[in-house]
Design a protein around this motif. Sequence first.
Motif, PDB file in Angstrom:
ATOM      1  N   THR A  95       0.851  -1.193   0.000  1.00  0.00           N
ATOM      2  CA  THR A  95       0.000   0.000   0.000  1.00  0.00           C
ATOM      3  C   THR A  95       0.887   1.243   0.000  1.00  0.00           C
ATOM      4  N   ASN A  96       0.339   2.337  -0.476  1.00  0.00           N
ATOM      5  CA  ASN A  96       1.097   3.594  -0.467  1.00  0.00           C
ATOM      6  C   ASN A  96       1.478   3.992   0.943  1.00  0.00           C
ATOM      7  N   THR A  97       0.544   3.798   1.873  1.00  0.00           N
ATOM      8  CA  THR A  97       0.805   4.221   3.251  1.00  0.00           C
ATOM      9  C   THR A  97       2.025   3.505   3.817  1.00  0.00           C
ATOM     10  N   PHE A  98       2.041   2.175   3.692  1.00  0.00           N
ATOM     11  CA  PHE A  98       3.157   1.459   4.325  1.00  0.00           C
ATOM     12  C   PHE A  98       4.438   1.539   3.506  1.00  0.00           C
ATOM     13  N   GLY A  99       4.304   1.734   2.205  1.00  0.00           N
ATOM     14  CA  GLY A  99       5.502   2.040   1.424  1.00  0.00           C
ATOM     15  C   GLY A  99       6.176   3.277   1.988  1.00  0.00           C
ATOM     16  N   ALA A 100       5.372   4.310   2.223  1.00  0.00           N
ATOM     17  CA  ALA A 100       5.917   5.573   2.742  1.00  0.00           C
ATOM     18  C   ALA A 100       6.471   5.383   4.152  1.00  0.00           C
ATOM     19  N   VAL A 101       5.716   4.700   5.016  1.00  0.00           N
ATOM     20  CA  VAL A 101       6.153   4.532   6.410  1.00  0.00           C
ATOM     21  C   VAL A 101       7.498   3.797   6.466  1.00  0.00           C
ATOM     22  N   PHE A 102       7.626   2.724   5.678  1.00  0.00           N
ATOM     23  CA  PHE A 102       8.846   1.930   5.822  1.00  0.00           C
ATOM     24  C   PHE A 102      10.023   2.522   5.064  1.00  0.00           C
ATOM     25  N   ARG A 103       9.770   3.331   4.058  1.00  0.00           N
ATOM     26  CA  ARG A 103      10.905   4.079   3.484  1.00  0.00           C
ATOM     27  C   ARG A 103      11.395   5.118   4.492  1.00  0.00           C
ATOM     28  N   ILE A 104      10.461   5.743   5.194  1.00  0.00           N
ATOM     29  CA  ILE A 104      10.861   6.734   6.200  1.00  0.00           C
ATOM     30  C   ILE A 104      11.566   6.051   7.370  1.00  0.00           C
ATOM     31  N   ARG A 105      11.070   4.902   7.767  1.00  0.00           N
ATOM     32  CA  ARG A 105      11.731   4.160   8.850  1.00  0.00           C
ATOM     33  C   ARG A 105      13.191   3.881   8.464  1.00  0.00           C
ATOM     34  N   HIS A 106      13.396   3.484   7.231  1.00  0.00           N
ATOM     35  CA  HIS A 106      14.758   3.267   6.754  1.00  0.00           C
ATOM     36  C   HIS A 106      15.581   4.556   6.837  1.00  0.00           C
ATOM     37  N   THR A 107      15.011   5.634   6.370  1.00  0.00           N
ATOM     38  CA  THR A 107      15.740   6.906   6.376  1.00  0.00           C
ATOM     39  C   THR A 107      16.133   7.294   7.807  1.00  0.00           C
ATOM     40  N   LEU A 108      15.203   7.092   8.728  1.00  0.00           N
ATOM     41  CA  LEU A 108      15.500   7.429  10.123  1.00  0.00           C
ATOM     42  C   LEU A 108      16.646   6.564  10.658  1.00  0.00           C
ATOM     43  N   ALA A 109      16.611   5.278  10.339  1.00  0.00           N
ATOM     44  CA  ALA A 109      17.667   4.389  10.825  1.00  0.00           C
ATOM     45  C   ALA A 109      19.023   4.842  10.273  1.00  0.00           C
ATOM     46  N   PHE A 110      19.022   5.185   9.000  1.00  0.00           N
ATOM     47  CA  PHE A 110      20.261   5.638   8.377  1.00  0.00           C
ATOM     48  C   PHE A 110      20.733   6.950   9.018  1.00  0.00           C
ATOM     49  N   ALA A 111      19.780   7.857   9.244  1.00  0.00           N
ATOM     50  CA  ALA A 111      20.121   9.165   9.812  1.00  0.00           C
ATOM     51  C   ALA A 111      20.677   9.034  11.231  1.00  0.00           C
ATOM     52  N   ILE A 112      20.200   8.045  11.956  1.00  0.00           N
ATOM     53  CA  ILE A 112      20.699   7.819  13.319  1.00  0.00           C
ATOM     54  C   ILE A 112      22.193   7.495  13.268  1.00  0.00           C
ATOM     55  N   HIS A 113      22.556   6.576  12.392  1.00  0.00           N
ATOM     56  CA  HIS A 113      23.981   6.241  12.273  1.00  0.00           C
ATOM     57  C   HIS A 113      24.781   7.442  11.778  1.00  0.00           C
ATOM     58  N   LYS A 114      24.208   8.188  10.860  1.00  0.00           N
ATOM     59  CA  LYS A 114      24.934   9.342  10.325  1.00  0.00           C
ATOM     60  C   LYS A 114      25.188  10.373  11.422  1.00  0.00           C
ATOM     61  N   PHE A 115      24.151  10.653  12.197  1.00  0.00           N
ATOM     62  CA  PHE A 115      24.275  11.659  13.258  1.00  0.00           C
ATOM     63  C   PHE A 115      25.424  11.303  14.211  1.00  0.00           C
ATOM     64  N   PHE A 116      25.412  10.071  14.690  1.00  0.00           N
ATOM     65  CA  PHE A 116      26.424   9.710  15.684  1.00  0.00           C
ATOM     66  C   PHE A 116      27.795   9.500  15.051  1.00  0.00           C
ATOM     67  N   ASN A 117      27.804   8.945  13.869  1.00  0.00           N
ATOM     68  CA  ASN A 117      29.091   8.753  13.199  1.00  0.00           C
ATOM     69  C   ASN A 117      29.773  10.100  12.956  1.00  0.00           C
ATOM     70  N   ASP A 118      28.995  11.084  12.504  1.00  0.00           N
ATOM     71  CA  ASP A 118      29.567  12.410  12.241  1.00  0.00           C
ATOM     72  C   ASP A 118      30.116  13.041  13.515  1.00  0.00           C
ATOM     73  N   LYS A 119      29.574  12.654  14.655  1.00  0.00           N
ATOM     74  CA  LYS A 119      30.053  13.214  15.918  1.00  0.00           C
ATOM     75  C   LYS A 119      31.163  12.372  16.548  1.00  0.00           C
ATOM     76  N   GLY A 120      31.527  11.278  15.915  1.00  0.00           N
ATOM     77  CA  GLY A 120      32.607  10.459  16.457  1.00  0.00           C
ATOM     78  C   GLY A 120      32.180   9.475  17.537  1.00  0.00           C
ATOM     79  N   PHE A 121      30.893   9.199  17.626  1.00  0.00           N
ATOM     80  CA  PHE A 121      30.435   8.179  18.574  1.00  0.00           C
ATOM     81  C   PHE A 121      30.746   6.794  18.016  1.00  0.00           C
ATOM     82  N   VAL A 122      30.956   5.843  18.909  1.00  0.00           N
ATOM     83  CA  VAL A 122      31.204   4.454  18.502  1.00  0.00           C
ATOM     84  C   VAL A 122      29.905   3.655  18.611  1.00  0.00           C
ATOM     85  N   TYR A 123      29.545   2.978  17.533  1.00  0.00           N
ATOM     86  CA  TYR A 123      28.342   2.126  17.535  1.00  0.00           C
ATOM     87  C   TYR A 123      28.671   0.836  18.269  1.00  0.00           C
TER      88      TYR A 123
END
Length: 479
Positions: free
Chosen positions: A127-155
Motif C-alpha cells: 500500500t502507499n501508506t506502508f511504502g511511505a512509512v517503511f521508506r521513512i523508517r529506513h531513512t531514520l535508521a540511516f540518519a541515526i547512524h549518520k548523526f552519531f558517526n559524524d560526531k565520532g560516537f562508537v556504535y
Amino acid sequence: MFSKRIKIKDLLQSEAENQAVTVMGWVRSFRNNQFIALNDGSTNNNVQVVAELGKFDEQLLKRITPSASLKVTGLVIPSLGKGQKIEIKAEAIEVLGDSDPETYPLQLKNRPSLEYLREIAHLRFRTNTFGAVFRIRHTLAFAIHKFFNDKGFVYLHTPIITASDAEGAGEMFRVTTLPLENLPKNEDGSINFKEDFFGRSSNLTVSGQLEGELAATALGEIYTFGPTFRAENSNTPRHLAEFWMIEPEMAFYDLEDNMNLAEEFIKFLIRYTMEHNREDLLFLAQRLADEEKQLPQDKRSELGLMEKLDFVLNNAFERITYTEAIDILLQSPAYKKKKFQYPVEWGIDMQSEHERYLVEKHFKKPVIVTNYPAKIKAFYMRQNDDGKTVAAMDILAPGIGEIVGGSQREERLDRLEQRMKEMNVPSGELWWYLDTRRFGSVPHSGFGLGFERMVQFVTGMSNIRDAIPFPRTPKSVEF
Ligand code: ATP
Ligand code: MN
C-alpha cells in the motif's frame, strides 16, 4: 537481464524521453484495458504504462490484475494525462507472477482500514501508506547512524541475551533450553537453572544501557541501536513487546549536555527525513488529514503533519522540572474540572493523560521534564542535593507522550551502593557495573529513544503497530 531495469523513482526524475527502458513492478491498477499504473516500491509514485489497444493479446491483458508483477519494455514518451510528465508506451509486457483478483485480499479501491491491514501485514507493504512509512523508517535508521558517526560516537553492540534485570524497566522474556514439561528442580522445589544452557537464568534484554556505560567510560561516546524486549502486558498504541531503541551513553556529560544532545538529535532526524522523504511525508500528511476529518473537532490536531514537524524544528523544546510540571497540572482547568482520571500530587509517576496535557494543551510543543522524584526512577540515576530528586530527564512529544527517557548517571560509588540497597538491587550480580565506579569513575549521562515512537512521530501514524513491519504485542506474533 534484470540488471537492465530502471527504478521507477529514477525514471520519473530522469529526462529519458524517447529512450527505450525496462521497468519491473507490481500492478496498482489497470484502467480501460489500456492504462497500467505500475509501482516498484522505489517511490510512492506509479509510472503509467500504456498498452495500446489491439497491440496485445487478450489473454495477456486478462492477467494484468492488481498486484500481478510485470516486466515492461517500452519507449518513454511525454504523457498526455494529468499528474505525470512521462509515461511508457509498452512494446513488450511479460507477466512475471500472476495475482488472482478473486483471492487477492487487498482491494485498494475501498481504502482498507489500518486495523485490517495489520491482519494482512505480509501484504501491507504494497500500500502507499506502508511504502511511505517503511521508506521513512529506513531513512531514520540511516540518519541515526549518520548523526552519531559524524560526531565520532562508537556504535556498540550490546547483548540481546542477558542475565541481569538490572534496570527493572519491565517484565522480561525468559530465555531457556530447559524442557518445560519436565523442569529440573532443586530440593526446595525451585527450578534448577544450573542445568540451563547458561548455567543460570537468563532473559532477553530490556535495555543496553548498563553495558553501554561500560564502553562509554573507556571509549568516551557510544551509542547502541538494537532490539529490546519487554513482556509488559500493556495494550496501548505506544507499547510493543519487541521494539528498537537507540541508547547513546557519554562520558563527561552532565544532565544539560545530555538534554542538548537529545534535542539536537531529534531535530536532526526530522530535518534529515524532510530533506530525503518529502514525497512520502506529503503523502502521509494527506492521509492523516483525511483520517482526522472523521474525528470530532476537539480531537483533531491543530497542525498538519508538515506544520508539526516544521514547528518542532523551529522551536526550542520547553524545559521544566518535575515539580513545576506537577504545579502546572494542579493549576490546570482540566484538574479543577476533575477531568484527569488519575490523581495528581508530587510523587506520582505521571500518566499519559498528564503528559499529554502538558505537551498538547499547555505548552503545545515538546517538553523536557527534569529532576523526577528518586522513588519513581531507576537506581542508577544521579542523586540531587535535595535528597529527594534525581537528575533524570524525559522528553515528551505531542501525540506520543514519552519519547526519550534519560539521566545523568550516579558516578559516586558510595551513593550508588546505598541506592541499590534501598531499592533491593542485588549489587553482587552487578559487580562488573560497579567496577566502572571503582576504577576512574567519571560524570556521565545517556538516554534511550524509542525508535518506533520516533517513527510514529515523524509519520503521524497513531498506532505503534503501524510503525514497525512486524509488530509483537500481547497475543499477537503472526508473520
Ligand atoms: P513508558 O512509560 O512509555 O512505558 P518507559 O519509562 O518504560 O516508557 P524507558 O524504560 O525509559 O521507557 O525506555 C526508553 C524509551 O523506550 C522510552 O522513552 C520509549 O520511547 C521507548 N519505549 C519504552 N517502552 C516501550 C515499549 N514497550 N514499546 C515501544 N517503545 C518503548
Ligand atoms: Mn514502560
